[in-house]
Write a protein that holds these residues in place. Structure first.
Motif, short mmCIF file in Angstrom:
data_model
loop_
_atom_site.label_atom_id
_atom_site.label_comp_id
_atom_site.label_asym_id
_atom_site.label_seq_id
_atom_site.Cartn_x
_atom_site.Cartn_y
_atom_site.Cartn_z
N ILE C 290 0.84 -1.21 0.00
CA ILE C 290 0.00 0.00 0.00
C ILE C 290 0.87 1.25 0.00
O ILE C 290 0.64 2.18 -0.77
CB ILE C 290 -0.96 0.01 1.21
CG1 ILE C 290 -1.92 -1.18 1.13
CG2 ILE C 290 -1.73 1.33 1.28
CD1 ILE C 290 -2.84 -1.32 2.32
N GLU C 291 1.87 1.24 0.87
CA GLU C 291 2.73 2.44 0.97
C GLU C 291 3.37 2.79 -0.36
O GLU C 291 3.52 3.97 -0.70
CB GLU C 291 3.82 2.20 2.02
CG GLU C 291 3.46 2.69 3.39
CD GLU C 291 4.69 3.25 4.11
OE1 GLU C 291 4.87 4.49 4.14
OE2 GLU C 291 5.47 2.44 4.64
N GLU C 292 3.78 1.76 -1.07
CA GLU C 292 4.45 2.02 -2.36
C GLU C 292 3.54 2.75 -3.34
O GLU C 292 4.02 3.44 -4.24
CB GLU C 292 4.94 0.69 -2.96
CG GLU C 292 6.28 0.27 -2.38
CD GLU C 292 6.61 -1.18 -2.69
OE1 GLU C 292 5.89 -1.79 -3.50
OE2 GLU C 292 7.59 -1.69 -2.10
N LYS C 293 2.24 2.53 -3.16
CA LYS C 293 1.29 3.22 -4.05
C LYS C 293 1.15 4.71 -3.73
O LYS C 293 0.70 5.48 -4.57
CB LYS C 293 -0.09 2.59 -3.92
CG LYS C 293 -0.27 1.24 -4.57
CD LYS C 293 -0.81 1.40 -5.99
CE LYS C 293 -1.11 0.05 -6.60
NZ LYS C 293 0.15 -0.74 -6.75
N LEU C 294 1.51 5.09 -2.49
CA LEU C 294 1.19 6.44 -2.04
C LEU C 294 2.19 7.49 -2.55
O LEU C 294 2.82 8.20 -1.78
CB LEU C 294 1.08 6.49 -0.52
CG LEU C 294 -0.04 5.63 0.09
CD1 LEU C 294 -0.09 5.81 1.60
CD2 LEU C 294 -1.40 5.98 -0.51
N SER C 295 2.29 7.60 -3.86
CA SER C 295 3.12 8.63 -4.49
C SER C 295 2.50 10.00 -4.26
O SER C 295 1.36 10.12 -3.81
CB SER C 295 3.18 8.36 -5.99
OG SER C 295 1.87 8.50 -6.53
N ASP C 296 3.22 11.04 -4.61
CA ASP C 296 2.67 12.38 -4.47
C ASP C 296 1.36 12.51 -5.24
O ASP C 296 0.40 13.13 -4.79
CB ASP C 296 3.67 13.43 -5.01
CG ASP C 296 4.86 13.59 -4.07
OD1 ASP C 296 4.83 13.00 -2.97
OD2 ASP C 296 5.80 14.29 -4.44
N GLN C 297 1.35 11.91 -6.44
CA GLN C 297 0.12 12.04 -7.24
C GLN C 297 -1.05 11.31 -6.59
O GLN C 297 -2.17 11.82 -6.53
CB GLN C 297 0.36 11.47 -8.64
CG GLN C 297 -0.84 11.74 -9.55
CD GLN C 297 -0.82 10.87 -10.79
OE1 GLN C 297 0.24 10.71 -11.41
NE2 GLN C 297 -1.96 10.33 -11.16
N VAL C 298 -0.78 10.11 -6.07
CA VAL C 298 -1.86 9.35 -5.42
C VAL C 298 -2.33 10.07 -4.16
O VAL C 298 -3.54 10.12 -3.87
CB VAL C 298 -1.40 7.91 -5.14
CG1 VAL C 298 -2.34 7.22 -4.15
CG2 VAL C 298 -1.36 7.12 -6.45
N MET C 299 -1.40 10.63 -3.42
CA MET C 299 -1.80 11.40 -2.24
C MET C 299 -2.74 12.53 -2.66
O MET C 299 -3.74 12.80 -1.99
CB MET C 299 -0.56 11.98 -1.53
CG MET C 299 0.32 10.96 -0.84
SD MET C 299 -0.45 10.15 0.62
CE MET C 299 -0.40 11.49 1.84
N GLU C 300 -2.43 13.17 -3.76
CA GLU C 300 -3.28 14.26 -4.25
C GLU C 300 -4.65 13.73 -4.69
O GLU C 300 -5.68 14.35 -4.44
CB GLU C 300 -2.57 14.96 -5.42
CG GLU C 300 -3.14 16.31 -5.78
CD GLU C 300 -3.15 17.30 -4.63
OE1 GLU C 300 -2.25 17.25 -3.77
OE2 GLU C 300 -4.11 18.12 -4.56
N GLU C 301 -4.64 12.57 -5.33
CA GLU C 301 -5.92 11.96 -5.72
C GLU C 301 -6.78 11.65 -4.49
O GLU C 301 -7.99 11.86 -4.50
CB GLU C 301 -5.67 10.66 -6.51
CG GLU C 301 -5.12 10.89 -7.92
CD GLU C 301 -4.66 9.59 -8.59
OE1 GLU C 301 -3.98 9.69 -9.64
OE2 GLU C 301 -4.96 8.50 -8.08
#
Lengths: 324, 324, 324, 324
Positions: C290-301
């Motif tokens: 899950i953490e690996e998915k939390l890129s800046d873009q995903v955080m913004e999404e």
């Protein structure tokens, strides 16, 4: 008045997963039996395999029971406290374990006969599963049924009371609820297989125990045994009867009498930090207090309340009848 | 003896999601108020916004209360039954809705003043969320706190009792538990913001209500109001007091007295299929039965039990003291 | 990516009240530490007093940790597994027990210093009560707070993370929920006292863990530590992370990152019948996935989803983002 | 791939006890049916009596279904939303009500025939009780069984799927759990009486739905119908499938396929505040995503996991198989 009994080990030391050496000191067996005999109204005890009784000491235990005038109400085979049963017992995936479990259950039948005990109370606590995609549900449930059927067929002189519990020690038990277990009992097509209700297990299952009593009695008089305790509703806290719920025990005792249950009312608690004898005595006193109220007239009053179904009237009646 | 009140709407029609027209017939407001006045021991009522009172009828309601000698104990602003609040009210994502919610709350302050009522009981039932990744938890919780702070700052003559509930109608409420809500109340730094315990909501939250009373009183005398009912532990069944749990109400009333709570004991039920007046009367009778026992000597006996902490002794004492 | 750790004892033998000798065999400490070091991503361990570390073996344990390149993330004082704590520990009714508990906690401070460990994770499991009318709630809660305050005042170099749990081993714990425990922490007025969330304990408390994270961070950055596991919602089953609930862990990790939590993500499980190393590794892998998915873009999404609050859109986004 | 359907009313307005006018606006029936037809994969609808279909409009509804190419999967008789059923319906204490309920059920049989619908999904939500000492459990359970038996005997061309639910709108339902309901179905000795599992109701009952599927199929192929939704475990939150629990739906779909269930997978939700069509579509998408994975090889892999029972391996397999 019903016959009252206790589970002998409730008087002894009790542990949990954090304090595995137990909250209290060990008490010698003779002392436990003596303490049981001292509780007013108690005429019998249930013995847990390994903990209370084993082939090696069964005669000695029998003598102690005789000396203190106690009946052996049931033997509860130890299907849960041995490392070999850790991943399953009567329904273990390992056929060798299943065989050992069956052999051991036959040993318990022999012990019961020696103690002139008519009931094996079967609680297969380790038979179930914990995780998604961990159990072949069809196969393992069938193994459990087959095991019960095998031993009950071979021992028609013994009644097998199957005790259900939704969870603990497994996250899901195969014998989880009154009706699940009744279905299994009926599937054996044997008259000597029935069900034991533990009131606390039934609370955790979300059951109204009174209705579970009715279901078991109506579908073939299959209520073989009763274990009493109380809890907060989500876990088997194994507390003193009436310490949380009060009115529900009235309804239970009414329906036990109404459906002509003639078995034992047995106390099954875990008084981790309490004086065991005191905790059991208090439960017996609480139930007897209710039972004493259930005269013919009161039974008739209750029937009338049930027919009307007026909740306000029922609550007022309970208050006026039971409280000072 | 404490002051007892009821929520007026409990006497009227009640619906659920399946039977939205309600289980009973509508009863005229004058009749509801008359019925409230007939319950022995009841001296006040709580009024729910929209359902019981609105700017249009507040004077009329006031006259009816006067005529029947009832005090207006609190107004419960309708933050939950209007379509516009469906996705949030004081903490709605839509700033226009938040403004409307605040305006409406100020209207309730005015109504309270007209009725000489000292308390607004705030239950923001629609403020919360249902699903994962649906709420900006930081922002929305801040909006809720700001709204409370704004109105309570502007109305220092009114006490704001914040009523918590873990769920329903949202799957998660922002005011969910005693301590969450106390934190929010303390964050406002206002003396006229405190907490209302609904016993049923607290049961659903897994709280021992007696301990919630203690927490609120110990961290700044923040227990402002009490709503009473009973349930089976997992849902807000809004039943007659004592119909499920008995001993816990003893402990609650002990600690209310011990911590010198001087507010109202208010009945808050949903007698869907019962005679409303009868259901409320029975709850009041049940609590008064316990309260009457709490003499100075009994209070001392309880203090002694708490100091010893012997559960067997406590259970025996309850049995001997309360049961016939 | 966050820092990951495990509780050392999770790799060893685990017991419950029925199988008190445990489901597995004992494993030597050196082997446990070696196994911990082998789990990819794990950089530290937590040590439980008595079970994992004691004044007698602290140096030896320290050497083993050094050899395997592991940090001592916290010491969890044994406030629960000794018979002397059975009826209470830091808040025991017996003043001599309270004194022993405090002394022992100071010993743990010393051990922490020796191991260059910055955190004591305090879980006072035996501090609470089981029955109605068994606890002087005001007095005993005060003793608990005083004990924490005393040791934390004396050891300003150590952070005290208070771990809450609604029940077990007591039916009611004094540190039961996030907000209760935060209130206690704030009451000490000490910067080095905060809270540890165990995800499973929070589930049992009915909390949305993401919201508990937000509450603790918003009211003073008081989230000091995180324990991870999963369960079925009503009991501390201590299972592999993600084995029951999936979406909720996304929300948790989002808010940990969003509120700039920089502590450890520590695994706390009870793999009764599972290979301990495998069970812990699987949890770490799940969270890292899950953490690996939390890129800046995903955080913004996610921020965008939270602002909109459209549950259908959030669920679709989760499905599209995480599933094959 | 299974056949998918929805309950038509899920697309319309939904209310609760606080917002009885509903969270959304009313949508015309033709629009509801059109919306249903637009959800990819959905081939049928279920119609709730009164709400969706009545003798007066059955022909019109039939034409609309034809126009949009939808099958009528079941009719759910309205045994719950009429004031006359408030205190009981098929098992009401009032014999006149019981007669009306039976007559109405026969009307539903006629409607089903007109719509070429093969199934009546019976959910007797009002049949149960709320309080202790309120129900003659023997008598009322018998009335319920008799009613089912009477109508099912008279309509052998219709399958009667009995839907269980532990509580709501009554605190205790007579059809509460899978096995209770199976016992009742078997008691009728009729091949056309079986059981409907609602996944959310089963979660509330504490059941592992996969095991309920197995029980119903093993004891006589009695699983007649499936309703899908999700919830947080203690209440019928009627949420989007997979929004809380994920792995359990894998196990359900595996066992449905393994036991050769060939009925419908029907969505049954209450999207109070969500776009109804979107919420149902998302559930269908979620289940189809899992179903698409269940190739012959994956089925074999799962059988292998079940035989081994290694929870770590099962969890790793789930992660590797389903997550990106």
């Amino acid at each position: 008045m019903s016959k009252y009994s206790i589970i002998l080990g409730n008087l002894g030391n009790t542990c949990d997963r954090f304090l595995s050496s137990g909250y209290k000191d060990e008490i010698p067996k003779a002392e436990l039996i003596k303490q049981a005999s001292e509780i007013e109204g108690v005429e019998g005890v249930e013995l847990v395999g390994t903990w209370d009784v084993a082939p090696e000491n069964v005669d000695e235990v029998g003598e102690l029971l005789d000396r203190y005038g106690l009946e052996c109400v049931s033997i509860i085979p130890d299907h849960f406290s041995q490392k070999r049963w850790g991943k399953g017992c009567l329904a273990a995936k390992d056929s060798e374990i299943r065989k050992q479990a069956l052999d051991y259950t036959f040993d318990c039948v022999e012990m019961a006969r020696k103690l002139n005990c008519k009931t094996l109370n079967i609680w297969p606590g380790q038979d179930g599963y914990d995780y998604t995609l961990q159990s072949n549900l069809v196969q393992e449930r069938a193994w459990l049924k087959d095991a019960i059927q095998t031993v009950a067929t071979a021992a028609p002189d013994i009644r097998f009371a199957l005790e259900y519990k939704p969870k603990e020690p497994r996250n899901f038990s195969f014998m989880a609820r009154a009706s699940d277990t009744l279905l299994l009992a009926k599937e054996t097509k044997l008259d000597n297989v029935g069900v034991c209700i533990d009131t606390g297990h039934a609370f955790v299952a979300g059951e109204n125990v009174a209705e579970s009593i009715v279901i078991l009695q109506e579908y073939g008089r299959k209520l073989f045994h009763m274990h009493f305790n109380d809890n907060y509703g989500t876990w088997d806290d194994d507390m003193i009867v009436g310490s949380v719920h009060f009115p529900r025990y009235i309804e239970m005792l009414f329906w036990l009498k109404e459906t002509k249950y003639d078995g034992w009312l047995s106390m099954d608690q875990y008084p981790y930090r309490e004086d065991g004898q005191g905790a059991l005595r208090e439960s017996v006193e609480f139930l007897r207090m209710i039972e004493e109220k259930l005269s013919d007239q009161v039974m008739e009053e209750i029937r009338d309340l049930l027919t009307k179904g007026n909740a306000v009237e029922s609550q007022r009646w309970i208050r006026k009848t039971f409280f000072k």
